[in-house]
Design a protein around this motif. Sequence first.
Motif, short mmCIF file in Angstrom:
data_model
loop_
_atom_site.label_atom_id
_atom_site.label_comp_id
_atom_site.label_asym_id
_atom_site.label_seq_id
_atom_site.Cartn_x
_atom_site.Cartn_y
_atom_site.Cartn_z
N MET A 1 50.51 59.60 64.63
CA MET A 1 51.72 58.86 64.95
C MET A 1 52.09 59.12 66.41
O MET A 1 52.07 60.26 66.87
CB MET A 1 52.87 59.28 64.04
CG MET A 1 54.15 58.47 64.25
SD MET A 1 55.50 58.97 63.15
CE MET A 1 55.95 60.54 63.87
N ASP A 2 52.43 58.06 67.15
CA ASP A 2 52.84 58.21 68.53
C ASP A 2 54.19 58.90 68.61
O ASP A 2 55.14 58.56 67.90
CB ASP A 2 52.93 56.85 69.22
CG ASP A 2 51.57 56.21 69.41
OD1 ASP A 2 50.57 56.96 69.42
OD2 ASP A 2 51.50 54.97 69.55
N MET A 3 54.27 59.91 69.49
CA MET A 3 55.52 60.62 69.71
C MET A 3 56.40 59.85 70.69
O MET A 3 55.92 59.27 71.66
CB MET A 3 55.24 62.01 70.29
CG MET A 3 54.49 62.97 69.39
SD MET A 3 55.50 63.65 68.06
CE MET A 3 54.78 62.79 66.67
N LYS A 4 57.70 59.88 70.42
CA LYS A 4 58.65 59.28 71.36
C LYS A 4 58.94 60.27 72.49
O LYS A 4 58.79 61.49 72.32
CB LYS A 4 59.94 58.90 70.63
CG LYS A 4 59.77 57.74 69.66
CD LYS A 4 61.07 57.38 68.97
CE LYS A 4 61.31 58.30 67.79
NZ LYS A 4 62.44 57.84 66.95
N ARG A 5 59.36 59.74 73.63
CA ARG A 5 59.67 60.57 74.79
C ARG A 5 61.05 60.21 75.32
O ARG A 5 61.42 59.03 75.34
CB ARG A 5 58.62 60.38 75.89
CG ARG A 5 57.25 60.91 75.50
CD ARG A 5 56.22 60.62 76.58
NE ARG A 5 54.94 61.27 76.29
CZ ARG A 5 53.86 61.18 77.05
NH1 ARG A 5 53.91 60.44 78.18
NH2 ARG A 5 52.75 61.82 76.73
N THR A 6 61.79 61.21 75.76
CA THR A 6 63.12 60.97 76.32
C THR A 6 62.97 60.56 77.79
O THR A 6 61.90 60.76 78.39
CB THR A 6 64.00 62.22 76.24
OG1 THR A 6 63.63 63.12 77.29
CG2 THR A 6 63.86 62.93 74.90
N PRO A 7 64.03 60.03 78.41
CA PRO A 7 63.97 59.69 79.84
C PRO A 7 63.70 60.91 80.74
O PRO A 7 63.31 60.74 81.89
CB PRO A 7 65.35 59.10 80.13
CG PRO A 7 65.83 58.60 78.81
CD PRO A 7 65.29 59.57 77.80
N LEU A 8 63.90 62.11 80.21
CA LEU A 8 63.70 63.33 80.99
C LEU A 8 62.33 63.95 80.76
O LEU A 8 62.05 65.05 81.26
CB LEU A 8 64.79 64.35 80.68
CG LEU A 8 66.21 63.99 81.14
CD1 LEU A 8 67.23 64.99 80.59
CD2 LEU A 8 66.28 63.93 82.66
N PHE A 9 61.46 63.28 80.02
CA PHE A 9 60.16 63.85 79.68
C PHE A 9 59.37 64.26 80.92
O PHE A 9 58.89 65.39 81.04
CB PHE A 9 59.35 62.86 78.85
CG PHE A 9 57.96 63.32 78.52
CD1 PHE A 9 57.71 64.14 77.44
CD2 PHE A 9 56.87 62.94 79.32
CE1 PHE A 9 56.42 64.59 77.15
CE2 PHE A 9 55.58 63.38 79.04
CZ PHE A 9 55.37 64.20 77.95
N GLU A 10 59.21 63.33 81.86
CA GLU A 10 58.41 63.62 83.05
C GLU A 10 59.07 64.70 83.91
O GLU A 10 58.38 65.57 84.47
CB GLU A 10 58.18 62.35 83.86
CG GLU A 10 57.28 61.36 83.16
CD GLU A 10 57.03 60.10 83.98
OE1 GLU A 10 57.62 59.98 85.07
OE2 GLU A 10 56.25 59.25 83.53
N ALA A 11 60.39 64.68 84.00
CA ALA A 11 61.10 65.69 84.78
C ALA A 11 60.95 67.07 84.14
O ALA A 11 60.80 68.08 84.83
CB ALA A 11 62.58 65.32 84.91
N ALA A 12 60.97 67.10 82.82
CA ALA A 12 60.79 68.38 82.12
C ALA A 12 59.37 68.91 82.31
O ALA A 12 59.18 70.11 82.54
CB ALA A 12 61.10 68.20 80.63
N GLN A 13 58.40 68.02 82.23
CA GLN A 13 57.02 68.44 82.49
C GLN A 13 56.87 68.99 83.90
O GLN A 13 56.23 70.02 84.12
CB GLN A 13 56.08 67.25 82.29
CG GLN A 13 55.49 67.13 80.90
CD GLN A 13 54.30 66.18 80.88
OE1 GLN A 13 54.25 65.19 81.59
NE2 GLN A 13 53.33 66.50 80.03
N ALA A 14 57.45 68.28 84.86
CA ALA A 14 57.35 68.70 86.26
C ALA A 14 58.00 70.05 86.50
O ALA A 14 57.60 70.79 87.40
CB ALA A 14 57.97 67.64 87.17
#
Length: 373
Positions: A1-14
Amino acid sequence: MDMKRTPLFEAAQAAGGRMVPFAGWEMAVQFEGLVSEHRAVRNHCGMFDISHMGVLQLQGDGAKDALQGLVPTDLFRIGPGEACYTVLLNEQGGIIDDLIIYDCGWQPDCQAHSLLVVINAACAEGDTAWLRRHLEPKGVAISDRKGDGVLLALQGPAAAARLEALSGCDLASLPRFGHRQIQLNGSAAGAAAGAALFVGRTGYTGEDGFELLLEAPAGVALWAQLLAEGVAPCGLGARDSLRLEAAMHLYGNDMDASTTPLEAGLGWLVHLEMPKPFIGREVLEKQSAAGVSKRLVGLKLQGRAIARHGYPVLHNGSAVGEISSGTWSPSLEEAIALAYVPTPLAKLGTALAVEIRGKSEPAVVVKRPFYRR
Protein backbone atom coordinates in the motif's frame (compact mmCIF):
# COMPACT_ATOMS: atom_id res chain seq x y z
CA MET A 1 0.00 0.00 0.00
CA ASP A 2 1.32 3.46 -0.89
CA MET A 3 2.12 5.57 2.15
CA LYS A 4 0.79 9.11 2.37
CA ARG A 5 3.19 11.99 2.99
CA THR A 6 2.65 15.29 4.78
CA PRO A 7 3.69 18.66 3.26
CA LEU A 8 6.69 18.56 5.63
CA PHE A 9 7.96 15.16 4.45
CA GLU A 10 10.84 16.49 2.35
CA ALA A 11 11.79 19.09 4.98
CA ALA A 12 11.83 16.40 7.66
CA GLN A 13 14.01 14.17 5.51
CA ALA A 14 16.38 17.05 4.83
CA ALA A 15 16.65 17.65 8.59
CA GLY A 16 17.82 14.06 9.07
CA GLY A 17 14.48 12.45 9.87
CA ARG A 18 14.43 8.65 9.76
CA MET A 19 11.12 7.86 8.10
CA VAL A 20 8.92 4.90 9.06
CA PRO A 21 5.35 3.78 8.25
CA PHE A 22 2.80 5.02 10.77
CA ALA A 23 -1.00 4.81 10.42
CA GLY A 24 -0.71 4.83 6.64
CA TRP A 25 1.76 7.73 6.55
CA GLU A 26 5.54 8.02 6.21
CA MET A 27 6.60 9.87 9.34
CA ALA A 28 9.88 10.68 11.08
CA VAL A 29 10.50 8.43 14.06
CA GLN A 30 13.57 10.42 15.11
CA PHE A 31 16.06 13.07 14.01
CA GLU A 32 19.15 13.54 16.20
CA GLY A 33 17.97 10.91 18.66
CA LEU A 34 15.03 10.07 20.90
CA VAL A 35 16.65 11.11 24.19
CA SER A 36 18.03 14.42 22.93
CA GLU A 37 14.69 15.29 21.30
CA HIS A 38 12.83 14.33 24.47
CA ARG A 39 15.08 16.53 26.60
CA ALA A 40 14.84 19.42 24.15
CA VAL A 41 11.08 19.50 24.73
CA ARG A 42 11.38 19.12 28.51
CA ASN A 43 14.06 21.82 28.83
CA HIS A 44 13.61 24.17 25.87
CA CYS A 45 11.45 23.70 22.79
CA GLY A 46 10.81 21.09 20.13
CA MET A 47 8.54 20.80 17.10
CA PHE A 48 6.61 17.86 15.69
CA ASP A 49 4.99 17.36 12.31
CA ILE A 50 1.51 16.07 13.22
CA SER A 51 -0.05 16.79 9.82
CA HIS A 52 -1.11 13.14 9.55
CA MET A 53 -3.87 13.80 12.08
CA GLY A 54 -7.36 14.72 10.92
CA VAL A 55 -9.06 18.06 11.53
CA LEU A 56 -12.79 18.19 10.83
CA GLN A 57 -15.02 21.26 10.84
CA LEU A 58 -18.58 20.86 12.09
CA GLN A 59 -21.00 23.66 11.21
CA GLY A 60 -24.65 24.16 12.04
CA ASP A 61 -26.91 25.94 14.51
CA GLY A 62 -27.28 22.71 16.49
CA ALA A 63 -23.74 21.40 15.97
CA LYS A 64 -22.81 21.30 19.65
CA ASP A 65 -26.13 19.74 20.71
CA ALA A 66 -25.77 17.09 18.02
CA LEU A 67 -22.16 16.26 18.89
CA GLN A 68 -23.12 16.05 22.58
CA GLY A 69 -25.03 12.87 21.76
CA LEU A 70 -21.77 11.12 20.80
CA VAL A 71 -19.48 11.98 23.74
CA PRO A 72 -19.76 11.56 27.54
CA THR A 73 -18.25 14.97 28.35
CA ASP A 74 -20.49 18.01 28.88
CA LEU A 75 -19.61 20.15 25.87
CA PHE A 76 -21.52 23.10 27.30
CA ARG A 77 -18.82 23.52 29.93
CA ILE A 78 -16.74 25.16 27.20
CA GLY A 79 -17.55 28.24 25.15
CA PRO A 80 -16.09 30.02 22.13
CA GLY A 81 -12.31 30.18 22.33
CA GLU A 82 -12.16 27.10 24.58
CA ALA A 83 -11.58 23.40 23.94
CA CYS A 84 -11.87 20.05 25.69
CA TYR A 85 -10.46 16.56 25.47
CA THR A 86 -12.99 13.74 25.21
CA VAL A 87 -13.77 10.38 23.59
CA LEU A 88 -16.16 9.05 20.97
CA LEU A 89 -18.10 6.06 22.28
CA ASN A 90 -19.87 3.11 20.68
CA GLU A 91 -23.10 1.56 21.97
CA GLN A 92 -21.15 -0.68 24.38
CA GLY A 93 -19.40 2.33 25.93
CA GLY A 94 -16.16 1.40 24.15
CA ILE A 95 -13.81 4.11 22.93
CA ILE A 96 -13.90 4.64 19.16
CA ASP A 97 -11.27 7.39 19.36
CA ASP A 98 -10.05 10.19 21.60
CA LEU A 99 -10.24 13.73 20.28
CA ILE A 100 -10.02 17.42 21.04
CA ILE A 101 -13.04 19.62 20.35
CA TYR A 102 -12.48 23.35 19.81
CA ASP A 103 -15.53 25.62 20.13
CA CYS A 104 -15.14 28.35 17.50
CA GLY A 105 -18.51 29.96 18.25
CA TRP A 106 -20.84 31.56 15.74
CA GLN A 107 -19.10 32.18 12.41
CA PRO A 108 -20.35 34.95 10.10
CA ASP A 109 -18.95 33.25 6.98
CA CYS A 110 -21.27 30.26 7.38
CA GLN A 111 -23.92 31.97 9.54
CA ALA A 112 -23.76 29.07 11.98
CA HIS A 113 -21.96 27.66 15.01
CA SER A 114 -18.61 26.05 14.23
CA LEU A 115 -16.53 23.38 15.98
CA LEU A 116 -13.16 21.92 15.08
CA VAL A 117 -12.51 18.28 15.95
CA VAL A 118 -8.98 16.83 15.88
CA ILE A 119 -8.90 13.06 15.37
CA ASN A 120 -6.24 10.37 15.19
CA ALA A 121 -4.77 9.45 11.81
CA ALA A 122 -5.49 5.73 12.17
CA CYS A 123 -9.13 6.45 13.03
CA ALA A 124 -9.77 9.30 10.58
CA GLU A 125 -11.80 7.39 8.03
CA GLY A 126 -13.92 5.58 10.60
CA ASP A 127 -14.43 8.69 12.75
CA THR A 128 -15.52 10.76 9.75
CA ALA A 129 -18.04 8.12 8.67
CA TRP A 130 -19.36 7.82 12.26
CA LEU A 131 -19.80 11.57 12.60
CA ARG A 132 -21.47 11.89 9.20
CA ARG A 133 -23.85 9.05 9.99
CA HIS A 134 -24.99 10.60 13.28
CA LEU A 135 -24.68 14.33 12.65
CA GLU A 136 -25.56 15.05 9.03
CA PRO A 137 -29.21 13.93 9.49
CA LYS A 138 -29.39 16.61 12.21
CA GLY A 139 -28.33 19.36 9.82
CA VAL A 140 -24.62 19.48 10.73
CA ALA A 141 -22.26 20.05 7.81
CA ILE A 142 -18.93 18.19 8.12
CA SER A 143 -15.86 19.14 6.11
CA ASP A 144 -12.11 18.55 6.12
CA ARG A 145 -10.63 21.67 7.75
CA LYS A 146 -6.98 20.69 7.32
CA GLY A 147 -7.02 19.52 3.72
CA ASP A 148 -3.44 19.57 2.42
CA GLY A 149 -2.33 21.94 5.17
CA VAL A 150 0.19 21.58 7.97
CA LEU A 151 -0.51 20.75 11.60
CA LEU A 152 2.59 21.54 13.66
CA ALA A 153 3.12 21.02 17.39
CA LEU A 154 5.47 23.49 19.10
CA GLN A 155 6.10 22.17 22.61
CA GLY A 156 8.24 23.02 25.62
CA PRO A 157 8.80 25.77 28.22
CA ALA A 158 10.21 28.12 25.55
CA ALA A 159 7.37 27.51 23.06
CA ALA A 160 5.32 30.58 24.05
CA ALA A 161 8.29 32.94 23.72
CA ARG A 162 9.09 31.49 20.29
CA LEU A 163 5.55 31.97 19.02
CA GLU A 164 5.25 35.45 20.53
CA ALA A 165 8.45 36.52 18.75
CA LEU A 166 7.11 35.28 15.42
CA SER A 167 3.63 36.79 15.78
CA GLY A 168 4.02 39.82 18.01
CA CYS A 169 1.07 38.47 20.02
CA ASP A 170 0.96 38.32 23.81
CA LEU A 171 0.02 34.71 24.55
CA ALA A 172 0.04 35.04 28.34
CA SER A 173 -3.74 35.50 28.29
CA LEU A 174 -4.32 32.34 26.24
CA PRO A 175 -5.08 29.61 28.80
CA ARG A 176 -4.43 25.89 28.51
CA PHE A 177 -6.96 24.55 25.97
CA GLY A 178 -7.65 28.08 24.77
CA HIS A 179 -7.42 28.84 21.06
CA ARG A 180 -7.43 31.77 18.66
CA GLN A 181 -6.49 32.90 15.17
CA ILE A 182 -3.22 34.83 14.90
CA GLN A 183 -0.93 36.07 12.15
CA LEU A 184 2.81 35.75 11.78
CA ASN A 185 4.39 39.09 11.05
CA GLY A 186 7.58 41.09 10.86
CA SER A 187 11.06 40.06 9.82
CA ALA A 188 11.21 37.57 12.72
CA ALA A 189 8.84 35.24 10.85
CA GLY A 190 10.96 35.20 7.69
CA ALA A 191 9.25 33.63 4.69
CA ALA A 192 6.29 32.69 6.91
CA ALA A 193 5.45 36.37 7.61
CA GLY A 194 1.83 37.21 6.87
CA ALA A 195 0.58 33.66 7.37
CA ALA A 196 -2.64 33.21 9.30
CA LEU A 197 -2.82 30.26 11.65
CA PHE A 198 -5.17 28.61 14.08
CA VAL A 199 -3.43 28.26 17.46
CA GLY A 200 -4.53 25.91 20.22
CA ARG A 201 -2.69 25.80 23.55
CA THR A 202 -2.83 22.05 23.50
CA GLY A 203 -0.33 19.23 23.09
CA TYR A 204 0.68 15.66 23.80
CA THR A 205 3.90 16.08 25.80
CA GLY A 206 3.04 17.19 29.33
CA GLU A 207 4.65 20.57 28.62
CA ASP A 208 3.26 23.98 27.74
CA GLY A 209 2.93 24.34 24.00
CA PHE A 210 0.79 24.89 20.96
CA GLU A 211 -0.70 23.07 18.04
CA LEU A 212 -0.71 25.20 14.89
CA LEU A 213 -2.87 24.73 11.79
CA LEU A 214 -1.89 26.64 8.65
CA GLU A 215 -1.66 26.36 4.87
CA ALA A 216 1.06 24.11 3.45
CA PRO A 217 3.43 26.77 1.97
CA ALA A 218 3.35 28.78 5.20
CA GLY A 219 3.78 25.60 7.24
CA VAL A 220 6.90 24.61 5.31
CA ALA A 221 8.28 28.15 5.74
CA LEU A 222 7.51 28.15 9.46
CA TRP A 223 9.25 24.79 9.92
CA ALA A 224 12.34 26.18 8.17
CA GLN A 225 12.25 29.36 10.28
CA LEU A 226 11.99 27.45 13.55
CA LEU A 227 14.73 25.05 12.47
CA ALA A 228 17.01 28.00 11.64
CA GLU A 229 16.36 29.40 15.12
CA GLY A 230 17.51 26.17 16.74
CA VAL A 231 14.18 24.57 17.59
CA ALA A 232 14.73 20.82 17.69
CA PRO A 233 12.80 18.72 15.15
CA CYS A 234 11.28 15.77 17.01
CA GLY A 235 9.90 12.44 15.83
CA LEU A 236 7.37 9.83 16.86
CA GLY A 237 9.82 8.23 19.29
CA ALA A 238 10.19 11.30 21.49
CA ARG A 239 6.47 12.03 21.14
CA ASP A 240 5.74 8.60 22.61
CA SER A 241 8.16 8.85 25.55
CA LEU A 242 6.97 12.36 26.37
CA ARG A 243 3.29 11.46 26.33
CA LEU A 244 3.87 8.30 28.37
CA GLU A 245 5.75 10.21 31.09
CA ALA A 246 2.68 12.48 31.23
CA ALA A 247 0.45 9.34 31.32
CA MET A 248 -1.40 10.45 28.20
CA HIS A 249 -3.21 7.64 26.41
CA LEU A 250 -2.30 6.26 23.00
CA TYR A 251 -5.32 5.08 21.05
CA GLY A 252 -5.01 1.43 20.03
CA ASN A 253 -2.66 0.71 22.96
CA ASP A 254 -4.09 2.17 26.15
CA MET A 255 -7.71 2.26 24.98
CA ASP A 256 -9.80 0.94 22.12
CA ALA A 257 -13.35 -0.01 21.20
CA SER A 258 -13.32 -2.80 23.80
CA THR A 259 -12.44 -0.54 26.76
CA THR A 260 -14.64 2.07 28.40
CA PRO A 261 -13.40 5.40 29.77
CA LEU A 262 -14.10 4.18 33.31
CA GLU A 263 -11.77 1.22 32.78
CA ALA A 264 -9.17 3.36 31.01
CA GLY A 265 -8.72 5.82 33.86
CA LEU A 266 -10.68 8.49 32.01
CA GLY A 267 -13.62 8.69 34.37
CA TRP A 268 -13.07 12.46 34.62
CA LEU A 269 -14.38 12.70 31.06
CA VAL A 270 -17.69 11.04 31.98
CA HIS A 271 -20.27 13.57 33.16
CA LEU A 272 -23.22 11.39 34.12
CA GLU A 273 -24.64 14.30 36.12
CA MET A 274 -25.58 16.11 32.91
CA PRO A 275 -29.21 15.31 32.00
CA LYS A 276 -28.47 14.55 28.35
CA PRO A 277 -28.41 11.26 26.47
CA PHE A 278 -25.27 10.07 24.67
CA ILE A 279 -24.28 6.84 22.97
CA GLY A 280 -22.97 4.36 25.56
CA ARG A 281 -24.48 6.20 28.53
CA GLU A 282 -26.48 3.22 29.80
CA VAL A 283 -23.38 1.00 29.91
CA LEU A 284 -21.38 3.65 31.76
CA GLU A 285 -24.18 4.20 34.27
CA LYS A 286 -24.18 0.46 35.06
CA GLN A 287 -20.37 0.40 35.34
CA SER A 288 -20.39 3.46 37.55
CA ALA A 289 -22.89 1.81 39.90
CA ALA A 290 -21.38 -1.69 39.95
CA GLY A 291 -17.71 -0.86 39.48
CA VAL A 292 -15.34 -2.11 36.79
CA SER A 293 -13.46 -5.41 36.78
CA LYS A 294 -10.21 -3.99 35.36
CA ARG A 295 -8.39 -0.67 35.49
CA LEU A 296 -5.53 1.05 33.73
CA VAL A 297 -2.69 1.72 36.19
CA GLY A 298 0.78 3.21 36.16
CA LEU A 299 3.73 0.91 36.87
CA LYS A 300 7.35 1.55 37.70
CA LEU A 301 9.71 -1.34 37.12
CA GLN A 302 12.35 -1.96 39.74
CA GLY A 303 15.19 -2.81 37.34
CA ARG A 304 16.35 -1.57 33.97
CA ALA A 305 14.24 -3.97 31.89
CA ILE A 306 11.66 -2.21 29.69
CA ALA A 307 8.06 -3.40 29.51
CA ARG A 308 6.44 -3.25 26.08
CA HIS A 309 2.89 -3.39 24.74
CA GLY A 310 1.39 -6.85 25.19
CA TYR A 311 3.79 -8.13 27.87
CA PRO A 312 2.03 -10.12 30.64
CA VAL A 313 1.59 -8.56 34.08
CA LEU A 314 2.04 -11.10 36.90
CA HIS A 315 0.80 -11.37 40.45
CA ASN A 316 2.20 -14.17 42.63
CA GLY A 317 3.58 -15.75 39.48
CA SER A 318 0.30 -15.84 37.55
CA ALA A 319 -0.63 -13.66 34.57
CA VAL A 320 -3.36 -11.22 35.63
CA GLY A 321 -3.07 -8.37 33.12
CA GLU A 322 -1.19 -6.85 30.22
CA ILE A 323 1.08 -3.91 29.48
CA SER A 324 -0.58 -1.35 27.21
CA SER A 325 2.41 1.03 26.86
CA GLY A 326 5.94 0.99 28.23
CA THR A 327 9.26 2.79 27.80
CA TRP A 328 12.43 3.97 29.50
CA SER A 329 11.79 7.44 30.91
CA PRO A 330 14.58 9.89 29.99
CA SER A 331 13.31 12.38 32.58
CA LEU A 332 13.07 9.93 35.49
CA GLU A 333 15.76 7.51 34.29
CA GLU A 334 13.64 4.47 35.10
CA ALA A 335 11.29 2.11 33.29
CA ILE A 336 7.61 3.11 33.31
CA ALA A 337 4.48 1.53 31.89
CA LEU A 338 0.71 1.61 31.73
CA ALA A 339 -1.13 -1.68 32.22
CA TYR A 340 -4.58 -3.16 32.67
CA VAL A 341 -4.96 -5.18 35.87
CA PRO A 342 -7.92 -6.50 37.91
CA THR A 343 -9.43 -3.74 40.03
CA PRO A 344 -8.38 -5.29 43.39
CA LEU A 345 -4.74 -5.04 42.23
CA ALA A 346 -5.01 -1.42 41.07
CA LYS A 347 -4.26 0.12 44.49
CA LEU A 348 -1.18 2.33 44.78
CA GLY A 349 1.80 0.40 46.10
CA THR A 350 0.60 -3.03 44.93
CA ALA A 351 3.57 -5.26 44.13
CA LEU A 352 3.33 -6.87 40.69
CA ALA A 353 5.77 -8.13 38.06
CA VAL A 354 6.11 -8.05 34.29
CA GLU A 355 7.24 -11.02 32.23
CA ILE A 356 10.07 -9.80 29.99
CA ARG A 357 11.94 -12.31 27.82
CA GLY A 358 10.97 -15.16 30.10
CA LYS A 359 11.98 -13.40 33.33
CA SER A 360 9.76 -11.95 36.05
CA GLU A 361 10.74 -8.31 36.58
CA PRO A 362 9.41 -6.63 39.77
CA ALA A 363 7.06 -3.65 39.38
CA VAL A 364 4.86 -1.52 41.62
CA VAL A 365 1.62 0.39 41.01
CA VAL A 366 2.30 4.15 41.21
CA LYS A 367 0.40 7.39 40.88
CA ARG A 368 -0.02 8.93 37.43
CA PRO A 369 1.29 10.99 35.73
CA PHE A 370 4.85 9.74 36.12
CA TYR A 371 6.19 13.21 35.30
CA ARG A 372 4.72 16.63 36.02
CA ARG A 373 6.49 19.95 35.55
